[in-house]
Design an enzyme around this catalytic site. Structure first.
Site, PDB file in Angstrom:
ATOM      1  N   GLU A 257      -5.267  -1.446  -1.835  1.00 37.45           N
ATOM      2  CA  GLU A 257      -4.473  -1.129  -0.650  1.00 37.45           C
ATOM      3  C   GLU A 257      -5.365  -0.308   0.269  1.00 37.45           C
ATOM      4  OE1 GLU A 257      -1.510   2.044   0.947  1.00 37.45           O
ATOM      5  OE2 GLU A 257      -0.890   1.351  -1.036  1.00 37.45           O
ATOM      6  N   CYS A 296      -0.009   5.528   4.809  1.00 32.52           N
ATOM      7  CA  CYS A 296      -0.650   4.228   4.999  1.00 32.52           C
ATOM      8  C   CYS A 296       0.293   3.247   5.681  1.00 32.52           C
ATOM      9  CB  CYS A 296      -1.122   3.668   3.663  1.00 32.52           C
ATOM     10  SG  CYS A 296       0.163   3.630   2.388  1.00 32.52           S
TER      11      CYS A 296
END
Length: 515
Positions: A257, A296
């Site tokens: 990620e 994020c």
């Protein structure tokens, strides 16, 4: 010198042999603790996790492992106040932001504990129905999922030291795979404390849950073919991990990620002041300021019909102006600090670069810090930028400032808006705002190819939706392209990463024994 936090490896707490790296309070600037991984027997620790932790976990059923997770949840809940103190001190977060990290992690872990009950007294999973291999059904193929006989290495980011641990560890432990977590050094204290509390309670088998704090040197060298790696962080570090010799040589499974320039899009047909318009303004302001923009999944780019550019700028700026910034220990503060001086420098540098290509619609410098010294505290006010010509401003689509910064941009028509969204080259989440169900549904499908999650907000779910940036364990977390190409969570789908799929080809009576 402050306390040296202990690593937990090979089933026991261990101190590093060096002086350690200091962790600081990002508001007060005081040293809190030190972490060090020097001198640890990493090879022995990985071997112990595979042999002891893995064997013990695999001997249990999914229901039994789920019960272990439920017991871990109780330990974490019992120590909740301590985690709040650590988060405030080490991450500089206000209470509501700490809850996203700590309570979000506990909730996610509890979700996988309940999933264990559903999966029941099994030690493997079936993948689909048996398939004939010829005209005679007496010989068939059945795909099965069995726990990986390795270790799960987690290399985590600094922004979610609590949730970042448990959203990965929950599915791994439920799958029967032991965990070694390497938290980001700057905020490692919370991860370390949680692991220490769980291991001290004696719930999990020795070697099932380990933590290495400090340098990551040598960790990737220990990987073997049946291990798995999950990384959250920058695209640059992700590239290094993917190309590491141990990973390439052993075809080690990797989940990444990475960077994500997430978007919010207001559909055409909405008027300034409409409910959908106000929902966009509210969510953008919340995403910019929650965790000081250090998520994020935070909104980085905002797209509105060009006729609404000025009104959207005014509406978002008005909400940001009400945000109090400073010391999270002060009850009047709604946004705390960035986690470190390094992050403060990175955000300032990135913001200055973006300002070369955009106008300032709301200046973060207008926020006076509350109960904090500007010369010491790693605090910045939320800044909304505007790019009136987004086609000619590639920087706003390429540069992620990991803080309370977003850029507002106008689009001509839906095709233009979707093209601008896709210039992010794949992201974790895009959110849509509007009131026409048909348009929202069609647009969501148009964006599904380039986003891990499409979050649709309409007036009928104004008080029900879980938030653009809130990662729920029932839904996928990850994204294609620039976002890393990974997949986490998504309910039972998360277990796939920690299982190996194989086809068993046999007589039908033999396959019946697999049920």
């Amino acid at each position: 010198m402050s306390e040296l936090l202990l690593n937990h490896l090979a089933g026991r707490p261990q101190a590093g042999t060096g002086a350690g790296t200091a962790l600081f309070d990002p508001v007060l600037g005081t040293e809190l603790a030190r972490v060090d991984a020097g001198g640890l027997d990493l090879a022995g620790g990985f071997a112990f996790a595979r042999a002891e932790g893995g064997r013990a976990l695999r001997a249990l059923t999914y229901a039994q492992r789920g019960a272990l997770l439920a017991a871990v949840v109780k330990v974490l809940q019992a120590n909740r106040d301590r985690y709040d103190e650590i988060s405030t001190a080490n991450s500089g977060t206000v209470k509501n932001d700490t809850a996203i990290d700590v309570d979000g992690g506990i909730y996610t872990l509890g979700t996988y504990a309940k999933m264990g009950e559903t999966l029941g007294d099994r030690r493997h999973l079936l993948d689909g129905e048996a398939a004939r291999l010829g005209k005679d059904p007496a010989f068939q193929s059945q795909h099965v999922l069995v726990p990986a006989r390795g270790v799960a290495l987690f290399i985590n980011a600094f922004n979610f030291p609590g949730w970042g641990l448990w959203e990965k560890a929950g599915p791994a432990l439920l799958s029967g795979v032991p965990v070694i977590v390497k938290p980001a050094t700057a905020t490692a204290w919370l991860t370390q404390q949680m692991v220490q509390d769980v291991n001290a309670a004696g719930i999990l088998p020795p070697g099932a849950l380990s933590v290495v704090c400090g340098s990551s040197a040598g960790l990737l060298d220990q990987l073997q073919p049946f291990d798995v790696v999950s990384f959250t962080g920058s695209a640059e570090t992700a590239a290094i991990i993917r190309s590491h010799p141990a990973i390439a040589r052993g075809s080690v499974r990797v989940n990444i990620e990475a960077d994500s320039i997430n978007s919010a899009l207001l559909l055409r047909g909405e008027a300034a002041g409409s409910e959908a318009f106000d929902l966009l303004a509210k969510e953008v302001a919340r995403e910019m300021t929650q965790k000081s923009g250090q998520k994020c999944t935070a909104i980085r780019r905002v797209f509105v019909p060009e006729a609404l550019y000025a009104q959207a700028a005014e509406a978002i700026a008005a909400r940001l102006a009400k945000t109090t910034v400073g010391n999270p220990r002060n009850d009047s503060v709604r946004m705390g600090a960035l986690v470190s001086r390094a992050q403060l420098s990175a955000v300032r540098a990135g913001l200055e670069e973006l300002k070369q290509h955009a106008e300032v619609l709301h200046d973060g410098a207008s926020h006076a810090l509350v109960d904090a010294d500007p010369a010491v505290a790693c605090c910045v006010g939320p800044t909304l930028l505007g790019a009136r010509n987004p086609d000619a401003s590639p920087q706003v689509h390429d540069l992620e400032v990991f803080g309370p910064v977003a850029t507002l941009m106008p689009y001509r028509d839906l095709a233009h808006g979707l093209a601008l969204v896709r210039r992010g080259q794949g992201s974790l989440v895009a959110s849509l705002y509007g009131s026409d169900a048909g348009s929202l549904g069609a647009t969501a499908l148009e964006l599904a190819d380039s986003h891990g999650r499409v979050h649709v907000v309409s007036p009928d779910v104004a008080v029900l939706h879980t938030g653009h940036g809130n990662v729920m364990p029932q839904s996928l977390h990850g994204g294609p392209g620039r976002a890393g190409g990974g997949e986490e969570l998504g309910g039972v789908r998360a277990l796939n990463f920690y299982h190996r799929r194989a086809a068993v080809q046999a007589a039908t009576p033999v396959l019946s024994q697999l049920n």
